[in-house]
Scaffold this motif. Structure first.
Motif, PDB file in Angstrom:
ATOM      1  N   VAL A 183       0.012 -18.985   6.103  1.00 29.50           N
ATOM      2  CA  VAL A 183      -1.016 -17.998   6.442  1.00 29.50           C
ATOM      3  C   VAL A 183      -2.206 -18.202   5.517  1.00 29.50           C
ATOM      4  O   VAL A 183      -2.052 -18.193   4.289  1.00 29.50           O
ATOM      5  CB  VAL A 183      -0.463 -16.563   6.312  1.00 29.50           C
ATOM      6  N   GLN A 184      -3.371 -18.408   6.107  1.00 30.80           N
ATOM      7  CA  GLN A 184      -4.603 -18.592   5.347  1.00 30.80           C
ATOM      8  C   GLN A 184      -5.305 -17.240   5.181  1.00 30.80           C
ATOM      9  O   GLN A 184      -5.309 -16.409   6.092  1.00 30.80           O
ATOM     10  CB  GLN A 184      -5.539 -19.564   6.068  1.00 30.80           C
ATOM     11  N   ALA A 185      -5.901 -17.022   4.019  1.00 29.37           N
ATOM     12  CA  ALA A 185      -6.621 -15.773   3.746  1.00 29.37           C
ATOM     13  C   ALA A 185      -7.845 -16.081   2.891  1.00 29.37           C
ATOM     14  O   ALA A 185      -7.836 -15.863   1.677  1.00 29.37           O
ATOM     15  CB  ALA A 185      -5.709 -14.764   3.052  1.00 29.37           C
ATOM     16  N   PRO A 186      -8.922 -16.598   3.500  1.00 28.02           N
ATOM     17  CA  PRO A 186     -10.098 -17.037   2.738  1.00 28.02           C
ATOM     18  C   PRO A 186     -10.738 -15.935   1.894  1.00 28.02           C
ATOM     19  O   PRO A 186     -11.332 -16.234   0.857  1.00 28.02           O
ATOM     20  CB  PRO A 186     -11.066 -17.513   3.838  1.00 28.02           C
ATOM     21  N   GLN A 187     -10.625 -14.675   2.311  1.00 33.61           N
ATOM     22  CA  GLN A 187     -11.269 -13.583   1.578  1.00 33.61           C
ATOM     23  C   GLN A 187     -10.484 -13.145   0.344  1.00 33.61           C
ATOM     24  O   GLN A 187     -11.007 -12.430  -0.496  1.00 33.61           O
ATOM     25  CB  GLN A 187     -11.440 -12.363   2.492  1.00 33.61           C
ATOM     26  N   PHE A 188      -9.241 -13.577   0.243  1.00 30.11           N
ATOM     27  CA  PHE A 188      -8.367 -13.114  -0.833  1.00 30.11           C
ATOM     28  C   PHE A 188      -8.358 -14.118  -1.978  1.00 30.11           C
ATOM     29  O   PHE A 188      -8.669 -15.295  -1.810  1.00 30.11           O
ATOM     30  CB  PHE A 188      -6.950 -12.915  -0.304  1.00 30.11           C
ATOM     31  N   LEU A 230       0.381  -8.814   6.432  1.00 30.65           N
ATOM     32  CA  LEU A 230      -0.807  -8.180   5.871  1.00 30.65           C
ATOM     33  C   LEU A 230      -0.465  -7.400   4.606  1.00 30.65           C
ATOM     34  O   LEU A 230      -1.188  -7.458   3.605  1.00 30.65           O
ATOM     35  CB  LEU A 230      -1.438  -7.241   6.904  1.00 30.65           C
ATOM     36  N   ALA A 231       0.651  -6.683   4.648  1.00 25.70           N
ATOM     37  CA  ALA A 231       1.059  -5.873   3.494  1.00 25.70           C
ATOM     38  C   ALA A 231       1.322  -6.750   2.275  1.00 25.70           C
ATOM     39  O   ALA A 231       0.973  -6.383   1.144  1.00 25.70           O
ATOM     40  CB  ALA A 231       2.296  -5.063   3.847  1.00 25.70           C
ATOM     41  N   ARG A 232       1.919  -7.925   2.477  1.00 23.87           N
ATOM     42  CA  ARG A 232       2.210  -8.821   1.349  1.00 23.87           C
ATOM     43  C   ARG A 232       0.923  -9.269   0.667  1.00 23.87           C
ATOM     44  O   ARG A 232       0.821  -9.287  -0.557  1.00 23.87           O
ATOM     45  CB  ARG A 232       3.000 -10.038   1.839  1.00 23.87           C
ATOM     46  N   PHE A 233      -0.056  -9.667   1.468  1.00 24.54           N
ATOM     47  CA  PHE A 233      -1.321 -10.115   0.883  1.00 24.54           C
ATOM     48  C   PHE A 233      -2.042  -8.966   0.190  1.00 24.54           C
ATOM     49  O   PHE A 233      -2.594  -9.129  -0.901  1.00 24.54           O
ATOM     50  CB  PHE A 233      -2.217 -10.725   1.973  1.00 24.54           C
ATOM     51  N   LEU A 234      -2.057  -7.811   0.824  1.00 28.23           N
ATOM     52  CA  LEU A 234      -2.761  -6.672   0.244  1.00 28.23           C
ATOM     53  C   LEU A 234      -2.115  -6.210  -1.053  1.00 28.23           C
ATOM     54  O   LEU A 234      -2.801  -5.799  -1.993  1.00 28.23           O
ATOM     55  CB  LEU A 234      -2.808  -5.518   1.254  1.00 28.23           C
ATOM     56  N   ASN A 235      -0.799  -6.280  -1.132  1.00 24.92           N
ATOM     57  CA  ASN A 235      -0.100  -5.896  -2.365  1.00 24.92           C
ATOM     58  C   ASN A 235      -0.438  -6.841  -3.509  1.00 24.92           C
ATOM     59  O   ASN A 235      -0.609  -6.425  -4.655  1.00 24.92           O
ATOM     60  CB  ASN A 235       1.411  -5.876  -2.133  1.00 24.92           C
ATOM     61  N   LYS A 236      -0.551  -8.139  -3.191  1.00 26.52           N
ATOM     62  CA  LYS A 236      -0.884  -9.110  -4.228  1.00 26.52           C
ATOM     63  C   LYS A 236      -2.332  -8.974  -4.672  1.00 26.52           C
ATOM     64  O   LYS A 236      -2.692  -9.343  -5.781  1.00 26.52           O
ATOM     65  CB  LYS A 236      -0.616 -10.530  -3.715  1.00 26.52           C
ATOM     66  N   GLU A 237      -3.179  -8.425  -3.776  1.00 26.27           N
ATOM     67  CA  GLU A 237      -4.602  -8.310  -4.084  1.00 26.27           C
ATOM     68  C   GLU A 237      -4.950  -7.003  -4.793  1.00 26.27           C
ATOM     69  O   GLU A 237      -6.078  -6.814  -5.226  1.00 26.27           O
ATOM     70  CB  GLU A 237      -5.423  -8.397  -2.787  1.00 26.27           C
ATOM     71  N   LYS A 272      -6.030  -1.886   4.854  1.00 26.00           N
ATOM     72  CA  LYS A 272      -5.262  -2.531   5.907  1.00 26.00           C
ATOM     73  C   LYS A 272      -5.971  -2.430   7.250  1.00 26.00           C
ATOM     74  O   LYS A 272      -5.866  -3.328   8.090  1.00 26.00           O
ATOM     75  CB  LYS A 272      -3.869  -1.894   5.988  1.00 26.00           C
ATOM     76  N   GLU A 273      -6.715  -1.338   7.457  1.00 20.89           N
ATOM     77  CA  GLU A 273      -7.412  -1.137   8.723  1.00 20.89           C
ATOM     78  C   GLU A 273      -8.612  -2.067   8.889  1.00 20.89           C
ATOM     79  O   GLU A 273      -9.129  -2.229   9.993  1.00 20.89           O
ATOM     80  CB  GLU A 273      -7.890   0.319   8.841  1.00 20.89           C
ATOM     81  N   GLU A 274      -9.063  -2.694   7.791  1.00 22.80           N
ATOM     82  CA  GLU A 274     -10.262  -3.520   7.837  1.00 22.80           C
ATOM     83  C   GLU A 274      -9.970  -4.975   8.164  1.00 22.80           C
ATOM     84  O   GLU A 274     -10.889  -5.723   8.500  1.00 22.80           O
ATOM     85  CB  GLU A 274     -10.998  -3.446   6.494  1.00 22.80           C
ATOM     86  N   VAL A 275      -8.723  -5.399   8.037  1.00 20.10           N
ATOM     87  CA  VAL A 275      -8.385  -6.802   8.241  1.00 20.10           C
ATOM     88  C   VAL A 275      -7.341  -6.941   9.336  1.00 20.10           C
ATOM     89  O   VAL A 275      -6.676  -5.980   9.722  1.00 20.10           O
ATOM     90  CB  VAL A 275      -7.867  -7.456   6.942  1.00 20.10           C
ATOM     91  N   VAL A 307      -4.531 -16.853  10.302  1.00 18.33           N
ATOM     92  CA  VAL A 307      -5.601 -16.571   9.343  1.00 18.33           C
ATOM     93  C   VAL A 307      -5.818 -15.057   9.262  1.00 18.33           C
ATOM     94  O   VAL A 307      -5.888 -14.372  10.288  1.00 18.33           O
ATOM     95  CB  VAL A 307      -6.917 -17.254   9.762  1.00 18.33           C
ATOM     96  N   ILE A 308      -5.919 -14.563   8.027  1.00 20.41           N
ATOM     97  CA  ILE A 308      -6.256 -13.153   7.811  1.00 20.41           C
ATOM     98  C   ILE A 308      -7.756 -13.059   7.559  1.00 20.41           C
ATOM     99  O   ILE A 308      -8.295 -13.732   6.683  1.00 20.41           O
ATOM    100  CB  ILE A 308      -5.494 -12.570   6.605  1.00 20.41           C
ATOM    101  N   LYS A 309      -8.427 -12.223   8.339  1.00 24.43           N
ATOM    102  CA  LYS A 309      -9.867 -12.006   8.140  1.00 24.43           C
ATOM    103  C   LYS A 309     -10.240 -10.630   8.663  1.00 24.43           C
ATOM    104  O   LYS A 309      -9.419  -9.918   9.241  1.00 24.43           O
ATOM    105  CB  LYS A 309     -10.686 -13.095   8.828  1.00 24.43           C
ATOM    106  N   SER A 310     -11.478 -10.265   8.456  1.00 22.42           N
ATOM    107  CA  SER A 310     -11.936  -8.929   8.829  1.00 22.42           C
ATOM    108  C   SER A 310     -11.893  -8.742  10.334  1.00 22.42           C
ATOM    109  O   SER A 310     -12.127  -9.683  11.106  1.00 22.42           O
ATOM    110  CB  SER A 310     -13.359  -8.689   8.329  1.00 22.42           C
ATOM    111  N   LYS A 311     -11.614  -7.507  10.730  1.00 25.62           N
ATOM    112  CA  LYS A 311     -11.638  -7.175  12.146  1.00 25.62           C
ATOM    113  C   LYS A 311     -13.082  -7.168  12.638  1.00 25.62           C
ATOM    114  O   LYS A 311     -14.018  -6.985  11.855  1.00 25.62           O
ATOM    115  CB  LYS A 311     -11.015  -5.796  12.384  1.00 25.62           C
ATOM    116  N   PRO A 312     -13.269  -7.349  13.961  1.00 26.22           N
ATOM    117  CA  PRO A 312     -14.629  -7.224  14.510  1.00 26.22           C
ATOM    118  C   PRO A 312     -15.172  -5.833  14.234  1.00 26.22           C
ATOM    119  O   PRO A 312     -14.429  -4.854  14.210  1.00 26.22           O
ATOM    120  CB  PRO A 312     -14.424  -7.450  16.017  1.00 26.22           C
ATOM    121  N   SER A 313     -16.473  -5.743  14.018  1.00 26.99           N
ATOM    122  CA  SER A 313     -17.075  -4.439  13.740  1.00 26.99           C
ATOM    123  C   SER A 313     -16.907  -3.529  14.935  1.00 26.99           C
ATOM    124  O   SER A 313     -16.992  -3.956  16.085  1.00 26.99           O
ATOM    125  CB  SER A 313     -18.564  -4.606  13.425  1.00 26.99           C
ATOM    126  N   VAL A 314     -16.645  -2.268  14.668  1.00 28.80           N
ATOM    127  CA  VAL A 314     -16.437  -1.287  15.726  1.00 28.80           C
ATOM    128  C   VAL A 314     -17.596  -0.305  15.702  1.00 28.80           C
ATOM    129  O   VAL A 314     -17.903   0.245  14.654  1.00 28.80           O
ATOM    130  CB  VAL A 314     -15.102  -0.543  15.513  1.00 28.80           C
TER     131      VAL A 314
END
Length: 658
Positions: A574-579, A598-605, A615-618, A651-658
């Motif tokens: 899993v790629q996560a360029p923003q992290f 997602l939770a694993r990456f966010l916990n490490k960050e 979590k809602e942003e990515v 790949v983990i990245k930001s969600k499209p703008s709402v």
């Protein structure tokens, strides 16, 4: 401050128009709205495939579902609209009568099949790939429109002979026998002799070669379940094999709570796919909608927009596309016109517990003055919102929607939305609305979504504001379904029937809105298959480019980097360029979900980034392989999805703008 001038310009829109049989079909819907007369509705083109037969469906002039639903709120809203309508304003006809043959030609263009005719027909390899993924009923719908278009063109110009598409795309006999899914074009007579793909129908429990398969669909799948894995038209076609199946006795006072069965590979929502894949989805949705209406012997009422003059300044009576363009210059990423969002926000600021929040209108004279001031001052930021009462804002919102020069539901599909109530069951209506929502242009779809979500919030406060789902539907229907108020001038039996139908469609859109923004799995599957077919044409070129790129990439990598990117079997990277940790090897287990990754990456960050991402942003994206790009819902089971698309990158990245 002086008011801005109302500049005008000409806009040309293309689509297609209701067939010349629409008047006949429409006349059958007139009469006493509470009568119950049975009848059949015909299709636009040709005869029905004789092997499929016709459905005998009980329908009423309005709908049984509206018998117990008072239209008082509807007619009260109509009267309020008339009071707030500027009769001196010049009305423009937004609908254009098509020339002979334009209906089918525009349909083929909208379906992405325009290269099936004309000089480029012999080289349309892309269309062959597209057609190879169509279902039996979808192929029949396309074939019928091409046959009608070809016949019409030959009548108009006998000297101009175009190749018969059935000859252009004729398959070898061996290929025809092998292809049990009717991929490509054959004569309708030949297709009638073929047996259905039993493996496809077995998944729906609809095999007709044994006693168990003759059970009603309702005995196998609960009525509240919506099957998104099999084509809607194919499901409707199979119901005809059961002579005991009768049309539903409709009653909107007993609306079912439709649900989507859990899909391990994830549910796909509108907005989750890359633009190119979404373009294919739109083409498939049009073909599927047409096939569904054909099977149900119901006329699909589509129109063509005329060239009209429209305002390009101000906020009222300006096309949504023009509003959004100027809004995006001020606020990039905007998807819904700012004036619409501001009016909704102002209504909610006053509290949704207010009794009659949408029912009670503002004073006509005050609304007219507020419209003029908003047109002149909204974008200057000088408008005083403190002068706008809550009921004024509600009236302004309805005025904004009603006075759009090009309707929120679009000229092309407005009558198609209206005709949804002619379909035999609630499930068919929900399926048709789902496809129609997909077909709307992005700006219209996004604005409709914002409106429906607001209306649901109003309904959620019904205990205090006395605005039930039926009340809201009755009040909003004349604002969405009346083009420049032309349908509100007279009230006769036909108008009563139309009121009942449009109110019921409005009610469906509000209640089932969460389902309507779902892309059916069978359409996503067709997109995947088309991508695979298209990729085969460029295999050699891509393989060489990829090899050269990999060689250059490998030379730049250190031994450590190479070892870090090795992924053992049973793992995905899993790629996560923003992290700060840009990649991670994740083991695939039966219960691993996208949300877990997602939770694993966010916990490490949590302690390693200057800005904490929520979590809602990515989102975890599926990229490449047999899909362009797809945002995954958190409940997607990764092992199942990786088996469906083994070549994808994650790949983990930001969600499209709402």
């Amino acid at each position: 401050m002086s008011r801005r001038p109302n500049n005008t310009d000409e806009v040309v829109l293309t689509a297609y128009h209701v067939s010349n049989k629409s008047a006949a079909a429409g006349s059958g819907a007139r009469g006493n709205p509470r009568s119950r007369k049975s009848g059949q509705y015909t299709m636009n083109h040709g005869n029905v495939n004789p092997s499929l037969g016709r459905v005998a469906i009980n329908r009423s002039g309005s709908q049984d579902s509206l018998d117990d639903l008072s239209l008082d709120d509807y007619w009260k809203e109509v009267e309020d609209i008339k009071k707030n309508t500027d009769c001196s304003r010049e009305q423009q006809d937004v609908v254009k009568e098509p020339d002979e043959g334009e209906l089918e030609e525009e349909w083929l263009k909208e379906a992405g099949l325009s290269n099936l005719f004309g000089e480029c027909a012999m080289d349309s390899q892309e269309s062959i790939a597209f057609l190879s993924t169509l279902t039996r009923t979808q192929s029949a719908a396309v074939q019928k429109r091409i046959d009608t278009f070809s016949q019409t063109l030959r009548k108009k110009n006998k000297q101009h002979q175009i190749p018969d598409v059935r000859d252009v795309f004729k398959q070898p006999e061996a290929s025809k026998e092998k292809d049990q899914n009717v991929n490509g074009f054959q004569s309708l007579e030949a297709r009638d002799k073929r047996k259905d793909d039993q493996s496809e129908y077995a998944a729906a429990g609809l095999l007709s070669n044994n006693e168990e398969g003759k059970k009603h669909m309702e005995d196998i799948v609960p009525e509240t379940d919506i099957n998104l894995e099999i084509s809607f038209a194919e499901q409707a076609s199979n119901l005809k094999e059961f002579p005991n199946v009768k049309s539903e006795k409709e009653d909107d006072s007993l609306l079912p709570n439709f649900r989507l069965p859990q899909d391990k590979t994830g549910t796909t929502k509108i907005g989750d796919l890359a633009p190119q894949d979404m373009k294919t989805v739109t083409s498939l949705a049009l073909i599927e909608l047409t096939a569904l209406y054909d099977i149900l012997c119901t006329e699909l009422k589509l129109q063509r927009a005329a060239k009209i003059k429209v305002k390009e300044s101000g906020v009222f009576r300006v096309p949504l596309s023009a509003l959004l363009e100027q809004d995006q210059r001020r606020l990039p990423g905007t998807k819904v016109p700012l004036i619409m969002l501001k009016l909704i926000s102002h209504i909610e600021k006053g509290g949704l517990d207010t009794e009659g929040v949408l029912r009670i209108p503002g004073a006509s004279a005050r609304i007219k003055v507020l419209c003029q001031e908003l047109d002149a001052k909204f974008y200057d930021g000088t408008f005083n919102w403190d002068t706008v009462k809550q009921h004024d804002a509600a009236s302004l919102l309805k005025f904004f929607i009603r006075e759009l020069p090009l309707p929120l539901l679009t000229v092309e599909y407005l009558k198609a939305f209206h005709s949804v109530q002619h379909l035999p069951t609630k499930k068919h209506r929900l399926q048709a609305l789902n496809l129609l929502i997909i077909l709307l242009p992005d700006v219209h779809r996004d604005a409709l979504k914002a409106l429906l979500e607001f209306l649901q919030r109003v309904v959620d406060h019904r205990e205090h504001n006395k605005m039930t789902l039926k009340n809201v539907a009755m009040i909003m229907a004349p604002n969405l379904f009346s083009v420049h108020n032309s349908q509100l001038k007279t009230v006769d039996q036909g108008a009563v029937a139309s009121a009942a139908r449009t109110a019921s469609v409005m009610l469906f859109m509000i209640k089932y809105q969460k389902l309507l923004w779902t892309i059916p799995k069978f359409i996503v599957g067709q997109v995947r298959r088309q991508n695979v077919v298209n990729q085969k044409k460029l295999t050699k070129e891509k393989a060489m480019k990829k090899l050269l790129k990999r060689m250059a990439y490998d030379r730049e990598k250190s031994e450590k980097s190479i070892s870090e990117n090795e992924v053992p079997q049973g793992f995905i990277r899993v790629q996560a360029p923003q992290f700060s940790k840009v990649s991670m090897a994740v083991q695939l287990t039966e219960d691993l979900k996208a949300g877990d990754i997602l939770a694993r990456f966010l916990n490490k960050e949590s302690g390693g980034m200057s800005r904490n991402l929520k979590k809602e942003e990515v989102c975890l994206y599926e990229i490449g392989g047999n899909i362009g790009e797809r945002c995954l819902e958190e409940n997607t089971y990764m092992k199942d999805l990786s088996q469906l698309n083994p070549s994808a990158e994650w790949v983990i990245k930001s969600k499209p703008s709402v």
